[in-house]
Scaffold this active site. Structure first.
Site, PDB file in Angstrom:
ATOM      1  N   SER A  72       0.820  -1.223   0.000  1.00  0.00           N
ATOM      2  CA  SER A  72       0.000   0.000   0.000  1.00  0.00           C
ATOM      3  C   SER A  72       0.850   1.268   0.000  1.00  0.00           C
ATOM      4  CB  SER A  72      -0.916   0.017   1.221  1.00  0.00           C
ATOM      5  OG  SER A  72      -1.710  -1.146   1.262  1.00  0.00           O
TER       6      SER A  72
HETATM    7  N1  SAH Z   1      -0.669  -5.348   3.877  1.00  0.00           N
HETATM    8  C1  SAH Z   1       0.037  -5.629   2.650  1.00  0.00           C
HETATM    9  C2  SAH Z   1      -0.773  -5.192   1.439  1.00  0.00           C
HETATM   10  C3  SAH Z   1      -1.057  -6.374   0.613  1.00  0.00           C
HETATM   11  S1  SAH Z   1      -2.213  -6.201  -0.720  1.00  0.00           S
HETATM   12  C4  SAH Z   1       1.428  -5.030   2.660  1.00  0.00           C
HETATM   13  O1  SAH Z   1       1.782  -4.320   3.610  1.00  0.00           O
HETATM   14  O2  SAH Z   1       2.197  -5.280   1.729  1.00  0.00           O
HETATM   15  C5  SAH Z   1      -3.530  -7.216  -0.121  1.00  0.00           C
HETATM   16  C6  SAH Z   1      -3.176  -8.651   0.194  1.00  0.00           C
HETATM   17  O3  SAH Z   1      -4.367  -9.275   0.651  1.00  0.00           O
HETATM   18  C7  SAH Z   1      -2.689  -9.478  -1.003  1.00  0.00           C
HETATM   19  O4  SAH Z   1      -1.452 -10.044  -0.692  1.00  0.00           O
HETATM   20  C8  SAH Z   1      -3.779 -10.530  -1.165  1.00  0.00           C
HETATM   21  O5  SAH Z   1      -3.288 -11.777  -1.602  1.00  0.00           O
HETATM   22  C9  SAH Z   1      -4.338 -10.626   0.240  1.00  0.00           C
HETATM   23  N2  SAH Z   1      -5.704 -11.158   0.346  1.00  0.00           N
HETATM   24  C10 SAH Z   1      -6.773 -10.921  -0.440  1.00  0.00           C
HETATM   25  N3  SAH Z   1      -7.855 -11.575   0.006  1.00  0.00           N
HETATM   26  C11 SAH Z   1      -7.462 -12.247   1.131  1.00  0.00           C
HETATM   27  C12 SAH Z   1      -8.137 -13.108   2.047  1.00  0.00           C
HETATM   28  N4  SAH Z   1      -9.431 -13.418   1.917  1.00  0.00           N
HETATM   29  N5  SAH Z   1      -7.430 -13.618   3.080  1.00  0.00           N
HETATM   30  C13 SAH Z   1      -6.105 -13.316   3.241  1.00  0.00           C
HETATM   31  N6  SAH Z   1      -5.417 -12.518   2.392  1.00  0.00           N
HETATM   32  C14 SAH Z   1      -6.087 -11.985   1.347  1.00  0.00           C
END
Ligand code: SAH
Length: 231
Positions: A72
């Protein structure tokens, strides 16, 4: 960290501070909290982005981390973190570990962090990285739509992927007085960052904070083989 990176990081913090001021009318937060700022300074974001984008690690923008996912924008990380009002020792659940950066920020604030990631490769890489960077994060590779029941309840829950609805299990897994921060909206449409507060009596209050753009939260069985590799 070299002098150039340190200068870029100071510039980034200044931009985030400025963005807090500019968005205060929407968010109700008038400035970047000193503890959140210290956490942003304490975690080297360049370690959490792919090597070929390291030069952009201190830019206030999201960056691709593979599998169509993104780390993000730093301002959004700061905003979501501050909305959680974390106290040292708080139990915080993150849905969407991704790069592990947000989890590291939560750990840096002294929280006991639980983080769930649905994509195995990202979960594995984040596990390695968080360990090598010295952050203690309890991680699971599974679909987090249903939260993490065995470790509930939580003082705070942060969801870093957008969902058309607020997953009921996550609200259930909040302690009274707990806070949930989640982007709510359709995959390609308008999404709003929502703060859900559960009061001491267990009543739930929702507040829209800001328009945002997040990758979608995987809901059911459309993920890649998740749910079968709990560790
Ligand atoms: N917090 C992260 C941002 C990642 S983007 C950072 O600091 O880099 C969002 C993430 O959510 C992705 O890696 C995606 O695979 C994950 N995601 C999406 N749906 C999900 C779910 N139902 N359970 C767990 N992870 C999920």
């Amino acid at each position: 960290m070299n002098i150039q990176d340190e200068a870029r990081r100071n510039e980034l913090i200044a931009e985030i501070r400025q963005e807090f001021v500019e968005t205060a009318g929407y968010t109700g937060l008038h400035q970047l909290d000193a503890r959140v700022e210290a956490a942003l300074r304490g975690v080297d974001r360049s370690r959490f982005v792919p090597e070929d984008t390291r030069g952009a690690a201190w830019v206030n923008a999201p960056l691709p981390i593979g599998h169509g996912q993104t780390i993000s924008q730093p301002y959004i990380v700061a905003l979501m973190t501050q909305l959680l009002e974390i106290e040292p020792g708080d139990r915080i659940l993150e849905i969407g570990t991704g790069s592990g950066y947000q989890a590291a920020i939560l750990a840096e604030l002294g929280a006991t962090v639980y983080s769930v990631e649905v994509i195995g490769d990202l979960a594995d890489r984040a596990r390695e990285l968080l360990r090598s960077e010295g952050f203690t994060v309890n991680q699971r590779h599974t679909n987090g739509y249903l939260g993490w029941r065995d470790e509930a309840p939580f003082d705070g829950i942060i969801v870093t992927a957008a969902s058309p609805e607020i997953p009921p299990a996550l609200v259930e897994q909040l302690k009274p007085g707990g806070r949930l921060v989640i982007p709510v909206g359709p995959r390609w449409g308008y999404q709003s960052l929502v703060l859900v507060e559960k009061d001491a009596d267990g009543n739930v209050h929702e507040k829209s904070v800001l328009g945002v753009a997040f990758v979608p939260l995987v809901k059911g069985s459309d993920e890649d083989g998740a749910g079968e590799n709990h560790r």
